[in-house]
Scaffold this active site. Structure first.
Site, short mmCIF file in Angstrom:
data_model
loop_
_atom_site.label_atom_id
_atom_site.label_comp_id
_atom_site.label_asym_id
_atom_site.label_seq_id
_atom_site.Cartn_x
_atom_site.Cartn_y
_atom_site.Cartn_z
N LYS A 98 47.47 53.14 86.05
CA LYS A 98 48.79 53.38 85.47
C LYS A 98 48.71 53.86 84.02
O LYS A 98 49.50 54.70 83.59
CB LYS A 98 49.64 52.10 85.56
CG LYS A 98 50.02 51.77 87.00
CD LYS A 98 50.97 50.59 87.08
CE LYS A 98 51.36 50.32 88.51
NZ LYS A 98 52.30 49.18 88.64
N LYS A 128 49.98 55.56 102.16
CA LYS A 128 50.78 54.45 102.68
C LYS A 128 52.27 54.71 102.44
O LYS A 128 52.66 55.46 101.54
CB LYS A 128 50.34 53.14 102.02
CG LYS A 128 50.63 53.03 100.54
CD LYS A 128 50.13 51.68 100.00
CE LYS A 128 50.44 51.55 98.51
NZ LYS A 128 49.99 50.25 97.98
N LYS A 157 58.12 53.12 98.57
CA LYS A 157 59.51 53.24 98.14
C LYS A 157 59.70 54.40 97.17
O LYS A 157 60.77 54.99 97.06
CB LYS A 157 59.95 51.93 97.49
CG LYS A 157 61.41 51.62 97.60
CD LYS A 157 61.69 50.22 97.06
CE LYS A 157 60.92 49.18 97.83
NZ LYS A 157 61.16 47.82 97.33
#
Length: 348
Positions: free
Chosen positions: A134, A214, A217
């Protein structure tokens, strides 16, 4: 967005406890990032429901302190917390059998995190995979993003948790919790058990548009992800447009036929049958007809969940009451542990 998730046994997984079910305490958490998707449900929440019946003490936390390591709209965050509570209850989390609570309302989490942070080195945190991933995307990251694995460790150790449902992307963070338990115990005397992984054989659900990744959202493609509140028409459309291949026969071969295999995985999980049984049911069907079979299995499982979420969201006072009662129960467990920690460290 799941804080700890169930997953296949990763290569470098922490050791499993050998005690039979019925011993110990389970802790897990989920970030309030909106309605869970099908991958969340099959990968973690279904397992959470099962664990309520297997262990005498189970705590599930909506980890809102973790969510603010990324910018959040305050009104949306508050709404997301209650929506997540509704989703968990609708999926089968029973607040009589599990303590369901909002992390930020139990201040002991943050207080223990500070103490544990003073036992943690910066190089140890710098090598954790989520920070590397990140912070690289942003070129830099907040102090909260850097230290949130310490808060994760505090979440677990605060309740002297013995078992943690864990996913591959969280293995090293659980290892940090184990290390901090050892460091604290060595310095101040035995207090914390070393938490062990609870690993599930649940298959991973892939994106309907890109079966090499995968289900997520945050996927920008609206057809890629089924949420647990999707209408039957939305589910049918997304499954119908799911990526397959040019072979009409249905088989399970994730390496060479990832798209079709993803549909078989979803069908088997939602119909509660084995992959072999799902393939057998597809005999004589082409992939187009099989998609209808998958659609029916998904709709049958998700319809009562969607209807229950809608009912619960119409009564936010009830949801706030469930979380408030859970917070009281969590604090009853957390407060004496933090007091013991403070005494041993010399703070009181």
């Amino acid at each position: 967005h799941l804080y700890f998730t169930s997953a296949n046994n990763p290569k470098h997984a922490p050791p499993l406890l050998q005690e039979p079910p019925g011993c110990g305490r389970v802790f897990s958490g989920i970030q309030p990032t909106g309605v869970p998707h099908l991958g969340n449900y099959l990968g973690a929440l279904e397992n959470w429901v099962a664990l309520q019946n297997q262990y005498p003490s189970v705590l599930y936390s909506i980890v809102d302190l973790h969510s603010i390591t990324q910018p959040q709209d305050p009104a949306q965050l508050k709404s997301n917390i209650l929506d997540m509570a509704a989703s968990l209850l609708a999926c089968g989390i029973d607040p009589e059998r599990a303590i369901l609570f909002q992390q930020s309302q139990v201040s002991e989490h943050a207080e223990l995190s500070w103490i544990l942070g003073c036992l943690t080195s910066m190089p140890r945190l710098r090598h954790l995979p989520q920070w590397k991933m990140k912070s690289k995307l942003k070129n830099e990251g907040s102090v909260g993003l850097f230290t949130y694995p310490v808060l994760q460790a505090a979440d677990i150790l605060l309740y002297k948790s013995t078992h943690v449902p864990v996913g591959e992307d969280q293995v090293q963070h659980l290892e940090l919790a184990q290390d901090l338990a050892r460091i604290f115990n060595n310095r101040y005397g035995d207090l914390f058990p070393e938490p062990s992984a609870l690993l599930s054989d649940t298959r991973k659900v892939k994106s309907l548009r890109d079966p090499s990744s995968k289900m997520s959202k945050s996927d920008p493609h609206t057809m890629a992800t089924i949420t647990i509140t999707d209408s039957p028409d939305d589910i049918a459309l997304k499954v119908r447009r799911a990526v397959t291949d040019f072979t009409s026969e249905v088989s399970f071969d994730p390496e060479t036929r990832p798209g079709v295999s993803n549909l078989v995985t979803i069908h088997a999980a939602m119909a509660r049958i084995s992959v072999e049984e799902a393939v057998a049911q597809a005999q004589g069907l082409d992939t187009g007809a099989y998609k209808q079979l998958v659609t029916e299995a998904v709709i049958q499982r998700l319809t009562p969940i969607r209807e229950e979420i809608q009912r619960l969201k119409s009564d936010y006072d009830h949801l706030e009451g469930v979380l408030a009662r859970g917070t009281l129960r969590a604090r009853e467990l957390a407060a004496p542990v933090l007091t013991e920690v403070q005494q041993r460290v010399g703070l009181c």
